[in-house]
Design a protein around this motif. Structure first.
Motif, short mmCIF file in Angstrom:
data_model
loop_
_atom_site.label_atom_id
_atom_site.label_comp_id
_atom_site.label_asym_id
_atom_site.label_seq_id
_atom_site.Cartn_x
_atom_site.Cartn_y
_atom_site.Cartn_z
N UNK A 10 4.15 -0.12 4.27
CA UNK A 10 4.83 1.13 4.62
C UNK A 10 5.43 1.73 3.37
N UNK A 11 5.12 3.01 3.11
CA UNK A 11 5.73 3.67 1.95
C UNK A 11 6.82 4.65 2.36
N UNK A 12 7.32 4.52 3.60
CA UNK A 12 8.51 5.22 4.08
C UNK A 12 8.38 6.74 4.01
N UNK A 13 7.28 7.23 4.59
CA UNK A 13 7.06 8.67 4.71
C UNK A 13 7.57 9.11 6.08
N UNK A 51 18.16 7.72 5.10
CA UNK A 51 17.46 8.97 4.84
C UNK A 51 16.19 8.68 4.04
N UNK A 52 15.35 9.72 3.90
CA UNK A 52 14.06 9.55 3.22
C UNK A 52 13.83 10.71 2.25
N UNK A 53 14.56 10.72 1.14
CA UNK A 53 14.43 11.82 0.17
C UNK A 53 13.17 11.68 -0.67
N UNK A 54 12.86 12.75 -1.40
CA UNK A 54 11.77 12.70 -2.36
C UNK A 54 12.12 11.75 -3.49
N UNK A 83 6.87 7.12 -6.14
CA UNK A 83 6.10 8.30 -5.75
C UNK A 83 6.42 8.69 -4.32
N UNK A 84 6.18 9.98 -4.00
CA UNK A 84 6.36 10.44 -2.63
C UNK A 84 7.80 10.36 -2.18
N UNK A 85 8.01 9.80 -1.02
CA UNK A 85 9.36 9.65 -0.48
C UNK A 85 9.82 8.20 -0.62
N UNK A 86 11.12 8.00 -0.49
CA UNK A 86 11.70 6.66 -0.52
C UNK A 86 12.66 6.51 0.64
N UNK A 87 12.90 5.27 1.01
CA UNK A 87 14.00 4.95 1.92
C UNK A 87 15.28 4.89 1.12
N UNK A 88 16.29 5.64 1.54
CA UNK A 88 17.60 5.59 0.88
C UNK A 88 18.64 5.05 1.86
N UNK A 101 30.47 6.82 -2.59
CA UNK A 101 29.21 6.53 -1.90
C UNK A 101 28.25 5.87 -2.87
N UNK A 102 27.54 4.86 -2.36
CA UNK A 102 26.56 4.11 -3.15
C UNK A 102 25.18 4.23 -2.50
N UNK A 103 24.14 4.34 -3.35
CA UNK A 103 22.77 4.47 -2.84
C UNK A 103 21.88 3.32 -3.32
N UNK A 104 21.09 2.79 -2.41
CA UNK A 104 20.05 1.81 -2.69
C UNK A 104 18.73 2.41 -2.19
N UNK A 105 17.69 2.38 -3.01
CA UNK A 105 16.41 3.02 -2.65
C UNK A 105 15.29 1.99 -2.56
N UNK A 106 14.36 2.25 -1.65
CA UNK A 106 13.18 1.40 -1.48
C UNK A 106 11.95 2.31 -1.44
N UNK A 107 11.00 2.07 -2.34
CA UNK A 107 9.80 2.90 -2.42
C UNK A 107 8.76 2.48 -1.39
N UNK A 108 8.54 1.17 -1.24
CA UNK A 108 7.56 0.67 -0.28
C UNK A 108 7.84 -0.79 0.07
N UNK A 109 7.28 -1.22 1.18
CA UNK A 109 7.32 -2.62 1.59
C UNK A 109 5.89 -3.08 1.83
#
Length: 482
Positions: free
Chosen positions: A227-230, A265-268, A275-280, A439-447
């Motif tokens: 999953x690339x979280x689109x 959220x799922x920002x660019x 690439x694409x969107x990420x899970x934030x 506020x703190x952010x952690x991002x995930x590109x894909x699983x």
């Protein structure tokens, strides 16, 4: 969903009628009249596409739903079929990027891929199209059969509303399935239904040379989740259809009962390593429990044990806003089972440390019993303030933790999974040491998860690139244990 329409036996009648007409044409004027006769008597379509939608012209996402009918006397593999949904990008000078996902299909969204493509020669009604393809595992359409509804979403990655009134394939009045010639279908690259924006029709002689047949999409590999979280957001129906849960329940860890969907959220993607969107996942607070929100996303199913778990993660050393210094925990972990079957594998990054130990540090932990704090772990003391490929590999009772291709820690013996687990991403506060908004952010590109093999980071990255190059943004072929 509308019931399948009644099919007329035109496939059997057409050849006889056409033969009689052709004989008459030849008798009347020979081959010179053939082009005129041909234009008035086109070949019957091999495919028919019906379309519906339930969105107004201005909407957060286009929601086209399609039915594919096989109008031939032979079975048609869905992998031979390509659909194109034509639209006009908003803002011609600097159009936004768009994304696609599949919400529902009888043969499974794991067998649907989509790409957004800019047209070489734009028209007044379209400058882009969503190209939809199907894998070999989607199966065949029998003669006269209907694929049933294929429900899709098309949306802007900046999550602003779409203007659909100038989109060629959009029709707000089609709230139930109707034939739609502004949606085109191709069989092995040949236009088989509809009319393209430049006026090319399925009945045109030039259609046979109009497109090169795309390579067929292979069936997704068995025992793999990707999953690339689109997605649009925490309430996106595709997120839940694809097996994810946004946590809003009570309990820990961290500040008790502060889990909120607002932090998901799922920002660019930003930066060169995503690439694409990420899970934030955003953890935010004002220093009080009432003003604290923690974020978590995990799989609904607990069906993962042996194999390779991999994620592309951006850990953060500094808050996105407010003062630094919080004991935040940015976590990629698996958990499952109870009692003597309890199992948990953790990657916990703490930029400012926690539990009396300084940071930045990454704890890689294998648990045996959380009630008695029976665990083994290794601490990597360094900053991870950028993108990293994080792996957990489980095989023959051995658990190995890897970071960017380097082995960090290995556990075995009783410290091995004894139950199937879920896969989760959490962002939470260990405590609240001071007041003030931050506020703190952690991002995930894909699983990526592979139940069959233990892979290297390079092998995983290669597989992920192969999927995304084909327009595959999600599939899940991992079976649950019985």
């Amino acid at each position: 969903m509308a019931s399948p329409r009644r099919r007329t036996p035109r496939r059997r009648v057409w050849p006889k009628i056409r033969l009689l007409l052709l004989v008459a044409v030849v008798a009347a004027g020979g081959t010179a009249l053939y082009p005129v006769w041909k234009a008035a008597n086109p070949d019957p379509p091999e495919l028919t596409i019906r379309y519906r939608t339930d969105t107004p012209p201005t909407a957060t996402a286009a929601k086209p739903s399609f039915e594919i009918f096989n109008d031939t006397d032979k079975a048609v593999p869905l992998s031979d079929v390509t659909l194109r949904y034509w639209f006009t990008a908003d803002g011609a000078a600097s159009p936004p990027s768009y994304a696609f996902n599949c919400v529902n299909a009888v043969f499974g969204c794991s067998n649907v891929a989509g790409r957004i493509i800019a047209m070489d020669k734009p028209t007044d009604t379209a400058d882009h199209y969503l190209e939809v393809r199907f894998t070999a595992a989607a199966g065949d359409l029998k003669p006269g059969a209907n694929s049933k509804g294929i429900d899709l979403q098309l949306f802007r990655t900046d999550h602003k509303k779409l203007k659909q009134s100038d989109d060629r394939s959009f029709d707000a009045e089609m709230t139930s399935y109707k034939e739609a010639e502004n949606v085109t279908a191709y069989k092995r690259g040949v236009l088989a239904w509809g009319e393209e924006p430049d006026g090319t029709k399925a009945s045109d002689e030039k259609k046979t040379a109009a497109k090169a047949a795309p390579e067929a999409l292979p069936a997704p590999p068995a025992g793999v989740l990707f999953d690339d979280f689109t997605y649009q957001g925490p309430k996106d129906p595709a997120l839940f259809k694809h097996g994810w849960l946004v946590r809003t329940s009570k309990g820990g860890p961290g500040v008790e009962s502060t889990w909120s969907a607002k932090g998901v959220s799922f920002p660019t993607a930003e930066g060169a390593h995503a690439d694409g969107q990420v899970l934030n996942l955003r953890a935010s607070t004002d220093g009080t429990k009432a003003g604290t929100k923690q974020a978590s996303l995990g799989t609904a199913a607990s069906k993962f044990r042996d194999g390779t778990y991999a994620a592309r993660i951006h850990f953060s050393d500094k808050p996105t806003s407010g003062d630094a210094g919080d004991h935040v925990n940015q976590t990629f972990y698996t958990i499952g089972g109870t009692g003597s079957k309890y199992s948990e594998l953790d990657n916990e990054y703490m930029p400012n440390g926690g539990w009396g130990r300084p940071g930045p540090k990454l704890d890689t932990v294998t648990w045996y019993d959380h009630k008695t704090n029976d665990r083994v772990y290794e601490t990597t003391n360094k900053s991870l303030d950028t993108w990293h490929t994080v792996l957990i590999r489980v095989k023959d009772g051995v658990v190995a933790y890897w970071l960017d291709g380097k082995k960090l820690f290995l556990s075995n013996g009783k410290y091995a999974p004894r139950a199937d687990m879920s896969v989760n991403f959490n962002h939470w506060f260990i405590d609240l040491p001071f007041k003030g908004e931050r506020a703190w952010d952690m991002k995930v590109d894909w699983l990526y998860y592979n139940a069959n093999d233990t892979l290297s980071a390079k092998q995983v990255q290669s597989a992920v690139e192969d999927f995304t190059d084909e327009g595959v943004n999600y599939f899940d072929t991992v079976r649950e244990s019985r």
